[in-house]
Design a protein around this motif. Structure first.
Motif, PDB file in Angstrom:
ATOM      1  N   ALA A 233      41.642  39.971  44.473  1.00 59.51           N
ATOM      2  CA  ALA A 233      41.760  38.537  44.262  1.00 59.51           C
ATOM      3  C   ALA A 233      42.013  38.217  42.789  1.00 59.51           C
ATOM      4  O   ALA A 233      42.855  37.373  42.458  1.00 59.51           O
ATOM      5  CB  ALA A 233      40.498  37.831  44.752  1.00 59.51           C
ATOM      6  N   VAL A 234      41.301  38.891  41.909  1.00 59.55           N
ATOM      7  CA  VAL A 234      41.504  38.680  40.462  1.00 59.55           C
ATOM      8  C   VAL A 234      42.940  39.011  40.076  1.00 59.55           C
ATOM      9  O   VAL A 234      43.593  38.243  39.345  1.00 59.55           O
ATOM     10  CB  VAL A 234      40.505  39.542  39.663  1.00 59.55           C
ATOM     11  CG1 VAL A 234      40.924  39.638  38.196  1.00 59.55           C
ATOM     12  CG2 VAL A 234      39.099  38.961  39.770  1.00 59.55           C
ATOM     13  N   ASN A 235      43.449  40.133  40.548  1.00 60.90           N
ATOM     14  CA  ASN A 235      44.828  40.521  40.221  1.00 60.90           C
ATOM     15  C   ASN A 235      45.829  39.502  40.756  1.00 60.90           C
ATOM     16  O   ASN A 235      46.833  39.199  40.108  1.00 60.90           O
ATOM     17  CB  ASN A 235      45.133  41.906  40.789  1.00 60.90           C
ATOM     18  CG  ASN A 235      44.381  43.011  40.086  1.00 60.90           C
ATOM     19  OD1 ASN A 235      43.908  42.836  38.964  1.00 60.90           O
ATOM     20  ND2 ASN A 235      44.234  44.148  40.739  1.00 60.90           N
ATOM     21  N   TRP A 236      45.563  38.966  41.942  1.00 60.46           N
ATOM     22  CA  TRP A 236      46.434  37.961  42.542  1.00 60.46           C
ATOM     23  C   TRP A 236      46.476  36.698  41.683  1.00 60.46           C
ATOM     24  O   TRP A 236      47.535  36.159  41.377  1.00 60.46           O
ATOM     25  CB  TRP A 236      45.935  37.645  43.945  1.00 60.46           C
ATOM     26  CG  TRP A 236      46.903  36.888  44.814  1.00 60.46           C
ATOM     27  CD1 TRP A 236      46.774  35.595  45.225  1.00 60.46           C
ATOM     28  CD2 TRP A 236      48.096  37.381  45.407  1.00 60.46           C
ATOM     29  NE1 TRP A 236      47.823  35.256  46.037  1.00 60.46           N
ATOM     30  CE2 TRP A 236      48.654  36.336  46.169  1.00 60.46           C
ATOM     31  CE3 TRP A 236      48.753  38.616  45.373  1.00 60.46           C
ATOM     32  CZ2 TRP A 236      49.841  36.468  46.882  1.00 60.46           C
ATOM     33  CZ3 TRP A 236      49.939  38.747  46.089  1.00 60.46           C
ATOM     34  CH2 TRP A 236      50.477  37.695  46.817  1.00 60.46           C
ATOM     35  N   PHE A 237      45.304  36.240  41.263  1.00 62.31           N
ATOM     36  CA  PHE A 237      45.249  35.050  40.416  1.00 62.31           C
ATOM     37  C   PHE A 237      45.891  35.302  39.057  1.00 62.31           C
ATOM     38  O   PHE A 237      46.593  34.434  38.520  1.00 62.31           O
ATOM     39  CB  PHE A 237      43.814  34.577  40.255  1.00 62.31           C
ATOM     40  CG  PHE A 237      43.196  34.070  41.532  1.00 62.31           C
ATOM     41  CD1 PHE A 237      43.897  33.262  42.397  1.00 62.31           C
ATOM     42  CD2 PHE A 237      41.882  34.408  41.866  1.00 62.31           C
ATOM     43  CE1 PHE A 237      43.341  32.792  43.577  1.00 62.31           C
ATOM     44  CE2 PHE A 237      41.310  33.938  43.039  1.00 62.31           C
ATOM     45  CZ  PHE A 237      42.032  33.135  43.894  1.00 62.31           C
ATOM     46  N   ASN A 238      45.672  36.472  38.506  1.00 63.67           N
ATOM     47  CA  ASN A 238      46.297  36.786  37.219  1.00 63.67           C
ATOM     48  C   ASN A 238      47.814  36.775  37.330  1.00 63.67           C
ATOM     49  O   ASN A 238      48.515  36.334  36.416  1.00 63.67           O
ATOM     50  CB  ASN A 238      45.821  38.142  36.712  1.00 63.67           C
ATOM     51  CG  ASN A 238      44.537  38.051  35.899  1.00 63.67           C
ATOM     52  OD1 ASN A 238      44.378  37.131  35.106  1.00 63.67           O
ATOM     53  ND2 ASN A 238      43.632  38.987  36.109  1.00 63.67           N
ATOM     54  N   GLU A 239      48.317  37.244  38.454  1.00 66.30           N
ATOM     55  CA  GLU A 239      49.772  37.315  38.627  1.00 66.30           C
ATOM     56  C   GLU A 239      50.391  35.935  38.770  1.00 66.30           C
ATOM     57  O   GLU A 239      51.457  35.668  38.188  1.00 66.30           O
ATOM     58  CB  GLU A 239      50.116  38.163  39.842  1.00 66.30           C
ATOM     59  CG  GLU A 239      51.616  38.321  40.070  1.00 66.30           C
ATOM     60  CD  GLU A 239      51.962  39.304  41.164  1.00 66.30           C
ATOM     61  OE1 GLU A 239      53.162  39.464  41.444  1.00 66.30           O
ATOM     62  OE2 GLU A 239      51.033  39.929  41.720  1.00 66.30           O
ATOM     63  N   PHE A 240      49.762  35.044  39.518  1.00 69.21           N
ATOM     64  CA  PHE A 240      50.418  33.786  39.867  1.00 69.21           C
ATOM     65  C   PHE A 240      49.888  32.566  39.127  1.00 69.21           C
ATOM     66  O   PHE A 240      50.484  31.479  39.231  1.00 69.21           O
ATOM     67  CB  PHE A 240      50.332  33.559  41.379  1.00 69.21           C
ATOM     68  CG  PHE A 240      51.173  34.555  42.143  1.00 69.21           C
ATOM     69  CD1 PHE A 240      52.551  34.445  42.182  1.00 69.21           C
ATOM     70  CD2 PHE A 240      50.578  35.627  42.786  1.00 69.21           C
ATOM     71  CE1 PHE A 240      53.322  35.371  42.857  1.00 69.21           C
ATOM     72  CE2 PHE A 240      51.340  36.573  43.466  1.00 69.21           C
ATOM     73  CZ  PHE A 240      52.722  36.432  43.500  1.00 69.21           C
ATOM     74  N   LEU A 241      48.834  32.734  38.352  1.00 71.51           N
ATOM     75  CA  LEU A 241      48.318  31.604  37.570  1.00 71.51           C
ATOM     76  C   LEU A 241      48.604  31.738  36.081  1.00 71.51           C
ATOM     77  O   LEU A 241      48.365  30.800  35.325  1.00 71.51           O
ATOM     78  CB  LEU A 241      46.815  31.439  37.792  1.00 71.51           C
ATOM     79  CG  LEU A 241      46.373  31.152  39.224  1.00 71.51           C
ATOM     80  CD1 LEU A 241      44.841  30.955  39.282  1.00 71.51           C
ATOM     81  CD2 LEU A 241      47.070  29.946  39.817  1.00 71.51           C
ATOM     82  N   HIS A 242      49.130  32.895  35.673  1.00 71.75           N
ATOM     83  CA  HIS A 242      49.384  33.104  34.238  1.00 71.75           C
ATOM     84  C   HIS A 242      50.780  33.685  34.025  1.00 71.75           C
ATOM     85  O   HIS A 242      51.328  34.331  34.892  1.00 71.75           O
ATOM     86  CB  HIS A 242      48.343  34.058  33.643  1.00 71.75           C
ATOM     87  CG  HIS A 242      46.935  33.528  33.711  1.00 71.75           C
ATOM     88  ND1 HIS A 242      46.489  32.473  32.936  1.00 71.75           N
ATOM     89  CD2 HIS A 242      45.891  33.883  34.490  1.00 71.75           C
ATOM     90  CE1 HIS A 242      45.237  32.217  33.204  1.00 71.75           C
ATOM     91  NE2 HIS A 242      44.834  33.063  34.155  1.00 71.75           N
TER      92      HIS A 242
END
Length: 242
Positions: A233-242
């Motif tokens: 989940a962290v990697n997913w958010f890092n990819e699409f929120l930053h």
């Protein structure tokens, strides 16, 4: 939803965020980033559930986001002891609870929180656990609100909600899940790749519904699965929120 939604384990730890309001809802908030926010739609144990608050802290720190966990049950809280107490689980009437917290009643409130975050943050993601799974799919039908969604062992999810997804989507799916059935898993893996959005299906062999938010930290396999789900989940958010 079934009895598996009421079982699991409580985690030790001290959440580091604070309580505030979001769209007239009480909410737990953690993190200070001004460019990215994550909305968590909780499971039946609600916004005070320590396990999910601890996960929110991890997301805030590791995905560099401000994370909000609002109360979508109007102050109703299922005692966390219910997870490990057979008698309390038996007395928790899940159908009546869902009647008080139907999709039609709660989705406008969930949408209002997403809109409030979008008005303040350039990018917003959402993750839903169990009960919250259907909600993030409905939010994800409109790319104007969210940059991505994630869900772990979603409940109450329909094929029609899967059909409408329009943002990058991640599913954290255990092997055994009466709520997110093999049929729904197969349907998701068939339909979402045709929607023209990035899609990640993370499979967790040997694990069961609830593992990502209520697994047993004293069981090596469950602990490994929880940690992997958190990282995903962290990697997913890092990819699409930053």
């Amino acid at each position: 939803m079934s009895d598996c939604c009421k079982t699991g384990f409580n985690w030790d730890g001290q959440p580091t965020g604070k309580e505030t309001t979001l769209a007239n809802k009480k909410a737990y908030v953690t993190g200070t980033d001004k460019n990215a926010a994550v909305l968590i739609v909780h499971d039946v144990f609600g916004w005070t559930f320590q396990n999910v608050r601890l996960l929110a802290d991890h997301y805030a720190k590791e995905a560099n986001a401000t994370v909000y966990l609002p109360d979508f049950f109007d102050g109703e809280v299922v005692a966390p002891e219910t997870l490990e107490d057979p008698e309390k689980r038996k007395s928790f009437n899940l159908p009546e609870f869902l009647g008080r917290n139907s999709k039609d009643k709660r989705y406008p409130e969930i949408l209002a929180c997403a809109k409030a975050l979008k008005a303040e943050y350039p990018k917003v993601g959402a993750i839903g656990f169990c009960y919250g799974g259907w909600a993030v799919f409905q939010l994800g039908a409109d790319p104007g609100f969210l940059s991505c969604i994630s869900t772990a062992h979603p409940s109450l999810l329909t094929k029609e909600e899967i059909d409408k997804i329009a943002v990058p989507t991640q599913i954290l799916a255990p092997e055994t899940d009466p709520a997110f059935t093999p049929e729904l898993k197969e349907y998701s893996n068939k339909v979402i790749p045709q929607r023209g959005v990035p899609y990640a299906y993370e499979y967790f062999p040997g694990l069961v519904h609830g593992f990502a938010a209520k697994g047993n930290v004293n069981d090596a396999k469950q602990k490994e699965g929880m940690e992997r789900a958190k990282r995903a989940a962290v990697n997913w958010f890092n990819e699409f929120l930053h």
